[in-house]
Scaffold this active site. Structure first.
Site: not given
Ligand code: PA5
Length: 448
Positions: A288, A309, A423
């Protein structure tokens, strides 16, 4: 503490190229340390190890002790992405492999996870477990609006209210969310849930040392002070501006391999099944943070010798697109010696008297050499053993290295704009109010 060995890369890269990338890494280090880079409003994670007050830990312990006094033996931690992977990776790394199967009274509640998928089967089966056990919930969402945890929370909250009544259910729910805004914050105030705050300046994937990770880890009975102390030692040593800084070296080498040698995939390798979720946490951290603007290494993970394996064939002999970062653990916390056998039908007597971990270490060394011969550069990150202190150090090492690495790449390490695309489509397909136009467009597209 964490040590980095780049010896497994020397036959692949030229010294002058590496020196050039070290310079880039030091410039990126300066950007991170100056707080002037892109995404600089999300640097709160940098000093969490040294600045987390003990009062926060005591507050988490008070929740745990209160729930234990009610006989709670199951805590469902609801969250997705950065709101769950850190806690899960630490709990799995530090847990006994067979804690669930071992007999004997459990001192701490079992922690399970939900809200990280939309599988009806998963939730239905979890509801069965919650029905059987004395349960409590921790719901974690920084935004307070993420669909997956919201769906799981709505269902499990309702189940708790039916089982214990609304007021007792509220005493069995803790929310970890934004200090001021979001649906979860509003609901918590309305229902009187105890809340903890996800700091504004810490993004999800960097939040393991905030209440997001701290509360679940404390609930599961692990020593968060040791984890923070390992991370604090790393925080101190990585703050030194030096070409010897392991985070600088790691970031330099992975960017060199990516940019100059076409190594587009980094595989995180561990030789201990307890590290499977460490790989999941690490993949989110780097994936990310770096995978944007059509750039970035694709982070993958494997567990050896298991995956030798399965994935071993590809890594040895398939497309030459990857390098490996091996988490090398020097000592085992157990001693299991291979015995001698009179018949020796399995022909293992040559190993008699050896610890199993010795075989693991030789498998690791043999694999390293084979993969180098096969064209896969090796980076090695060594810790002494799996314990709270070293796991804390490792978490911080990768967080800091990730910040540097993304700045070398020229991307903002702390945003994740690409996550929104699915989303929008999902909301349109689910007919979410406000998405009418997108719903019409997507349904038209699907008709074709
Ligand atoms: O790293 C990030 O920002 C994302 O992975 C969020 O943690 C994830 O989308 C969950 O978001 P939230 O805590 O707003 O529900």
């Amino acid at each position: 503490m964490v040590k980095l060995d780049l010896g497994g890369c020397t036959s692949f890269v030229k010294d002058a190229e590496y020196a050039e990338y070290l310079k880039k890494a030091l410039a990126a280090f300066d950007t991170l340390e100056s707080g002037k880079g892109e995404g600089n409003d999300f640097l709160g994670w940098k000093h969490l190890p040294s600045e987390t007050p003990d009062s926060l830990i005591r507050e988490c312990e008070a929740v745990r002790d209160n729930w234990i006094s009610k006989g709670v033996n199951l805590v469902v931690v609801i969250g997705i992405g950065g709101s769950y992977l850190g806690a899960r990776c630490v709990i799995e790394a530090l847990s006994h492999n067979f804690s669930k199967q071992l007999s004997g009274e459990k001192k701490f509640p079992e922690v399970v996870f939900a809200g990280n998928n939309l599988s009806e089967e998963y939730l239905g089966e979890l509801a069965e477990l919650v029905g059987e056990r004395n349960a409590a919930l921790v719901v974690i969402s920084k935004s307070g609006t993420t669909t997956e945890p919201a769906v799981a929370f709505r269902i499990l909250k309702c189940q708790l209210e039916e089982a214990y009544g609304r007021s007792e259910a509220s005493a069995r729910i803790v929310a970890i969310t934004d200090a001021h805004k979001g649906a979860l914050k509003t609901l918590s105030s309305q229902e009187g849930y105890k809340t903890f705050v996800v700091p504004d300046n810490v993004g999800g994937r960097f939040s393991v040392l905030t209440p997001v990770g701290i509360l679940p880890i404390v609930l599961a009975g692990f020593d968060i002070r040791e984890i923070l102390s390992g991370a604090a030692e790393m925080e101190k040593s990585l703050a030194l501006r030096s070409e010897e800084n392991p985070a600088v070296r790691y970031a330099a080498m992975r960017n060199l391999l990516y940019s100059t040698y076409g190594k587009k995939i980094e595989v995180l390798v561990s030789y201990n099944p307890k590290f499977q979720y460490f790989g999941e946490w690490w993949k989110q951290l780097f994936g990310e943070s770096e995978g944007k603007d059509k750039k970035g290494l694709f982070p993958a993970s494997v567990n050896f010798t298991t995956d030798l394996h399965s994935m071993g064939q590809f890594i040895q002999d398939g497309s030459r697109v990857m390098f490996e970062t091996v988490i090398n653990i020097l000592k085992s916390n157990r001693s299991v010696v291979i015995g001698s056998d009179e018949g020796n039908l399995d022909q293992l007597n040559y190993l008699a008297g050896q610890n199993v971990e010795h075989c693991n270490a030789m498998a690791e060394l043999g694999t390293k050499l084979a993969h180098i011969d096969g064209g896969v550069p090796q980076l090695e990150v060594t810790i002494e053993k799996i314990d709270a202190f070293n796991v804390g150090g490792l978490l911080y090492f990768f967080e800091f290295a990730c910040g540097i690495s993304a700045y070398i790449l020229g991307v903002n390490p702390f945003n994740q704009p690409g996550v929104e695309a699915y989303k929008k489509n999902m909301f349109a397909l689910l007919h979410k109010p406000g998405y009418e136009e997108q719903t019409a467009a997507i349904e038209k597209r699907l008709e074709k």
